[in-house]
Design an enzyme around this catalytic site. Structure first.
Site, PDB file in Angstrom:
ATOM      1  N   SER A   1     -13.147 -13.498  -0.888  1.00  0.00           N
ATOM      2  CA  SER A   1     -13.018 -13.413   0.797  1.00  0.00           C
ATOM      3  C   SER A   1     -13.966 -13.352   1.046  1.00  0.00           C
ATOM      4  O   SER A   1     -14.035 -13.176   2.460  1.00  0.00           O
ATOM      5  CB  SER A   1     -11.640 -12.809   1.031  1.00  0.00           C
ATOM      6  OG  SER A   1     -11.930 -11.540   0.212  1.00  0.00           O
TER       7      SER A   1
ATOM      8  N   PRO B   1       0.654  -1.378  -0.361  1.00  0.00           N
ATOM      9  CA  PRO B   1      -0.158   0.113  -0.365  1.00  0.00           C
ATOM     10  C   PRO B   1       0.714   1.429  -0.083  1.00  0.00           C
ATOM     11  O   PRO B   1       2.369   1.881   0.175  1.00  0.00           O
ATOM     12  CB  PRO B   1      -1.655   0.275   1.509  1.00  0.00           C
ATOM     13  CG  PRO B   1       0.019  -0.966   1.699  1.00  0.00           C
ATOM     14  CD  PRO B   1       0.831  -2.001   1.647  1.00  0.00           C
TER      15      PRO B   1
ATOM     16  N   LYS C   1      -5.648  -7.707   6.315  1.00  0.00           N
ATOM     17  CA  LYS C   1      -6.344  -7.528   6.853  1.00  0.00           C
ATOM     18  C   LYS C   1      -6.675  -8.222   8.313  1.00  0.00           C
ATOM     19  O   LYS C   1      -7.630  -6.765   9.034  1.00  0.00           O
ATOM     20  CB  LYS C   1      -7.325  -9.165   6.542  1.00  0.00           C
ATOM     21  CG  LYS C   1      -7.427  -9.040   4.992  1.00  0.00           C
ATOM     22  CD  LYS C   1      -8.268 -10.199   4.552  1.00  0.00           C
ATOM     23  CE  LYS C   1      -8.610 -10.158   2.898  1.00  0.00           C
ATOM     24  NZ  LYS C   1      -9.126 -11.400   2.402  1.00  0.00           N
TER      25      LYS C   1
ATOM     26  N   LYS D   1       7.912   1.882   0.152  1.00  0.00           N
ATOM     27  CA  LYS D   1       9.221   1.442  -0.663  1.00  0.00           C
ATOM     28  C   LYS D   1       9.784   2.134  -1.831  1.00  0.00           C
ATOM     29  O   LYS D   1      10.456   1.732  -2.193  1.00  0.00           O
ATOM     30  CB  LYS D   1       7.682   0.623  -1.473  1.00  0.00           C
ATOM     31  CG  LYS D   1       6.768   0.186  -1.771  1.00  0.00           C
ATOM     32  CD  LYS D   1       5.827  -0.677  -2.017  1.00  0.00           C
ATOM     33  CE  LYS D   1       4.859   0.623  -3.197  1.00  0.00           C
ATOM     34  NZ  LYS D   1       3.982   1.533  -1.918  1.00  0.00           N
ATOM     35  N   THR D   2       9.503   3.111  -1.751  1.00  0.00           N
ATOM     36  CA  THR D   2      10.581   4.121  -2.793  1.00  0.00           C
ATOM     37  C   THR D   2      11.507   4.751  -1.597  1.00  0.00           C
ATOM     38  O   THR D   2      13.180   4.432  -2.508  1.00  0.00           O
ATOM     39  CB  THR D   2       9.880   5.088  -2.965  1.00  0.00           C
ATOM     40  OG1 THR D   2       8.781   4.793  -3.903  1.00  0.00           O
ATOM     41  CG2 THR D   2      11.053   6.457  -4.085  1.00  0.00           C
TER      42      THR D   2
ATOM     43  N   GLY E   1       2.589   4.705   1.041  1.00  0.00           N
ATOM     44  CA  GLY E   1       2.859   5.222   2.314  1.00  0.00           C
ATOM     45  C   GLY E   1       4.191   4.196   3.423  1.00  0.00           C
ATOM     46  O   GLY E   1       4.404   4.815   4.752  1.00  0.00           O
ATOM     47  N   VAL E   2       4.609   2.932   2.731  1.00  0.00           N
ATOM     48  CA  VAL E   2       5.276   2.067   3.114  1.00  0.00           C
ATOM     49  C   VAL E   2       6.185   2.416   4.044  1.00  0.00           C
ATOM     50  O   VAL E   2       6.882   1.215   4.306  1.00  0.00           O
ATOM     51  CB  VAL E   2       4.345   0.829   3.686  1.00  0.00           C
ATOM     52  CG1 VAL E   2       2.810   1.006   3.721  1.00  0.00           C
ATOM     53  CG2 VAL E   2       4.417   0.396   2.092  1.00  0.00           C
TER      54      VAL E   2
END
Length: 824
Positions: free
Chosen positions: A720, A367, A763, A372-373, A369-370
């Site tokens: 799911s 997602p 989840k 990655k960049t 804002g975690v």
């Protein structure tokens, strides 16, 4: 004195020339790149349908009293040709034809481009009605000198022969300007000819320049028998005008252009190109030399050579790989993300043992804002390589990747080659951001163009359409990022190793805010020391470099002027943000800092400012997210499900109601086909098995059932939600409420089996964020709990189920069990 005076407009847009003079009757190619000149060409010429009929005042720029300004005399000119170029910098190239002299009376406008009030000083057609005996004598001597000059030039040149033929028929008024533009003279000397409005004065100024050129050519001819020069006669579209330019031997361009061409030749020699690239560059350089500057292909050819010499064919950086140092830097830069950091250390360790390895191509999926960049940037810093980010979101043209073919003006290389030119080395770290948001358009599929780039077996000879020769990309480290793998083509997925980056827990967000987000907003320079025991020598000193982080000053607040309490950070995480990453949390911290900056600037508070819970509510307002979900589940027919999205895990409330009707099933909430099928399976299971639980399902043919998923503006799909829909229907027909502290996920079958699903960690973290303490998961998803942080697992109870019967047993406070039936 002048016959048939042609009117020049009294107000003309003015184009300033730097160290150049355009004389009437001559032509000049000018490259316009300054803002006022660009505005003039764009507004007055480029957008006009009759731009060839428009006049432009061409005025040399002169310096007086240490200030640059307009020369008092200029030339009214027409534009014969316009070409534009956008790379490497925007500019217009104009072919100007001098018409007549003008006097600058007043500058009436300076922005967006200059406009001057002018007075016409002579007739554009150079026809003189009356000639004095002095002018006749000067013209006769000048023609004699002109014949002598032409005899010294290349007699075999058709241009020289043509000029010799028309020399005697040229008007008296055009001779001085025409030959002054041919001979070699200084900027100041051309200004003197321009200022000579009177014809006799003009001959007196131009004659010495002609004689000096003749003497120079005689000396060169005595020194060498080689060809001295040639004359290029350029025919205008208007008859009775011959525009002549003198050029130097071997097709070189005069002045600054000659220096630029020589500089390009030197760059080709020192660029370290492989043999095939060197041959292509030399071929284009030979073509460039033989091409007049005003040709449209001139800019394309020059841009191509500049692109070749600026590519890092042989330039690279040396890797500085130390695993312990890399581990320490990753711990400092990024909190949590243990699985990802472990894989990165493995990747770096293999690079340290074998530097020239092929692949793998890492793809971080998670997602927004975690981090990655930032992880990609950290890899570049650890390895000592340059970092370049390429945003692929929304690209729908394969030319953005492969480049444009050099068949038209304005073509340019693709983003890969352009990125290499930017970093200046052939082994950078390229971050291909948002690779899941590529779009296929009418100009090709950019995802297909990336296949060659990301294939280690092919990218050693990557061919960009603009460069059109192979370039080795095997030393470039490619890292891709995406929010979801569902939109990435399978062929492209096959080239990459997918590493899932999940969201942060509440504790991790609090720690990230304290370590990184708040110092970033407060302009803190933080010093971190390595805590790895293996890095200390016998004297107890750390042998690693101590790491400094200098953040950009966002709000100008000193560390001793404001303090945000830990409970306040927790309150922001819990009640003012609900996300997998930390972007919104950073925005909320920024809002707090701005409020503090107002108080500090107005001296309305004692320092330091302590931001506690009451101050937080005053700044950010009432809480935005309430963790109490019991109100949503206070009626039968509602249950809490868990869903995975590209922005992380989310909870969703599934609602159902029944009414008199014809047995129709109504589904709302912008559902996909898979979710609609899950709802139909759930209803059919209730119909066939409801009697076992005492549910009144016999008259469903006369009842319409409406199932709704809130947030109808957001599309939803996936299997799911099956167990949640079954639980909602069971609650609806039984009249019992589902437990408010429980959430569930899982796929169902017609036989009542619960199948495993994906995205378990996201989840579970979503359930934990909203305060849910019991989670129903498929039995086969028990293995996925290893990825969930221990702090989260201790606060949650996981209920693993294999059938729908197990789900209904735990989903209700009363415990819905199958009724006992007699076999008699």
């Amino acid at each position: 004195m002048f016959k048939g005076r042609r009117a020049i407009p009294s107000r003309l847009p003015v184009l300033l020339l730097e160290n150049l003079v355009l004389l009437p009757g001559s032509s000049l190619v000018v490259q316009v790149s300054d803002p006022r000149g660009m505005n003039l060409v764009d507004a007055h010429l480029w957008q006009s349908d009759d731009w060839k009929d428009q006049y432009v005042g061409v005025v040399p720029r002169v310096a007086t009293d240490n200030k640059t300004g307009f020369h008092s005399t200029g030339t009214a000119a027409r534009v014969q040709q316009i070409t534009s170029r956008s790379h490497p910098r925007p500019l217009f190239s104009l072919l100007l034809i001098g018409q007549c002299r003008i006097r600058i009376d007043d500058i009436t406008q300076e922005v967006p481009y200059a406009i001057a009030k002018v007075t016409q000083l002579e007739n554009p057609n150079f026809q003189v009605t009356s000639v004095t005996s002095e002018v006749e004598s000067l013209a006769k001597n000048f023609r004699t000198s002109a014949h002598e000059l032409l005899e010294l030039l290349d007699v075999q040149s058709p241009s020289v022969g043509k000029l010799k033929e028309i020399l005697d028929s040229l008007p008296v008024g055009t001779l001085p300007d025409l030959f002054t533009s041919i001979v070699k003279c200084s900027f100041q000397e051309k200004l003197e000819v321009l200022d000579a409005v009177g014809l006799s004065d003009r001959y007196k100024v131009a004659q010495p320049l002609m004689l000096r050129q003749i003497e120079t050519l005689k000396m060169l001819k005595r020194a060498s028998n080689s060809s001295i020069g040639n004359v290029i006669v350029k025919k205008s579209t208007t008859p009775s005008k011959n525009l002549i330019n003198f050029t130097k031997p071997q097709g070189k361009l005069p002045g600054r252009d000659e220096d630029d061409v020589a500089e390009l030749e030197q760059k080709i020699k020192t660029a370290g190109m492989p043999e095939h690239a060197l041959q292509a560059a030399n071929k284009e350089m030979k073509r460039l030399k033989s091409m007049p500057q005003h040709f449209p292909d001139y800019a394309v050819c020059r841009n191509y050579i500049e692109c070749l010499v600026n590519l890092p064919w042989a330039k690279s950086t040396t890797d500085t790989l130390e695993i312990e140092k890399a581990r320490a830097e990753l711990e400092i830069d990024h909190y949590g993300m243990e699985k990802l950091k472990k894989r990165i250390l493995e990747f770096l360790a293999v690079r340290q043992l074998k530097n020239k390895m092929k692949g793998p191509i890492l793809c971080f999926v998670g997602p927004p804002g975690v981090g990655k960049t930032s992880i990609g940037r950290s890899i570049a810093n650890i390895m000592g390589r340059k970092f370049h980010r390429i945003s692929l979101g929304g690209i729908c043209d394969q030319s953005d990747i492969r480049g444009h073919r050099r068949t038209y003006i304005g073509s340019m290389p693709g983003r890969i080659i352009e990125g290499l030119r930017t970093v200046g080395v052939n082994n950078p770290v390229f971050l291909l951001d948002e690779v899941d948001k590529l779009n296929r358009g009418v100009h090709g599929d950019p995802a297909a163009a990336l296949l060659e780039v990301l294939d280690p077996e092919q990218n050693h000879s990557f061919v960009d359409h603009f460069v059109n020769i192979p370039f080795d990309l095997s030393q470039v480290i490619f890292i891709a990022t995406a929010n979801s793998t569902s939109t990435i083509p399978s062929a492209l997925m096959d080239r990459m190793e997918v590493i899932h980056v999940t969201g942060y827990t509440q504790e991790e967000k609090v720690e990230i805010a304290a370590r990184h987000l708040i110092p970033k907003q407060l302009h803190v320079i933080s010093l971190y020391l390595c805590t790895q025991k293996c890095c200390y020598n016998a004297h107890g000193l750390c042998t690693l470099v101590m790491w400094y982080f200098t953040y950009t000053q966002h709000h100008g607040i000193a560390p001793d002027q404001m303090e945000i309490l830990t409970d306040t950070i927790t309150q922001m995480v819990v009640h003012y943000t609900r996300e997998a990453g930390v972007r919104n949390l950073e925005r909320q911290i920024g809002a707090v800092c701005r409020a503090a900056a107002v108080k500090i600037a107005s001296k309305a508070a004692n320092l330091p400012i302590i931001v506690d819970l009451s101050a937080l509510e005053e700044i950010l307002g009432p809480i935005m997210f309430d963790r109490d979900v019991s109100e949503m589940l206070s009626r039968p027919g509602v249950a809490t499900g868990l869903a995975w999205t590209s922005t992380g895990g989310e909870i969703t409330f599934v609602e159902a109601t029944k009414m008199s009707g014809t047995g129709e099933l109504v589904l709302t909430g912008q559902l996909g086909d898979v979710m609609k099928e899950s709802a139909q399976i759930a209803l059919n299971w209730i119909r066939s098995n409801g009697h076992r639980f005492g549910l009144q399902c016999g008259s469903l043919d006369k009842v319409d059932i409406h199932i709704h998923f809130p947030a109808g503006a957001v599309g939803k799909d996936g299997p799911s939600a099956g167990v949640t829909i079954v639980t909602v229907l069971a609650s609806l027909f039984s009249g019992h409420c589902v437990r408010s502290d429980i959430a569930m996920t899982g796929e169902v079958t017609l036989r009542g089996q619960v199948l495993p699903v994906g995205g378990i960690k996201d989840k579970v973290l979503a359930a934990h964020r909203v305060g849910i303490r019991h989670v129903i998961l498929p039995k086969k998803n028990e293995r996925d709990l290893r990825e969930i942080p221990a702090s989260v697992k201790t606060e949650l109870e996981f209920i693993f189920v294999s059938t729908i019967d197990d789900v209904l047993l735990h989903a209700f406070d009363v415990g819905m069990k199958p009724l006992l039936t007699s076999k008699l």
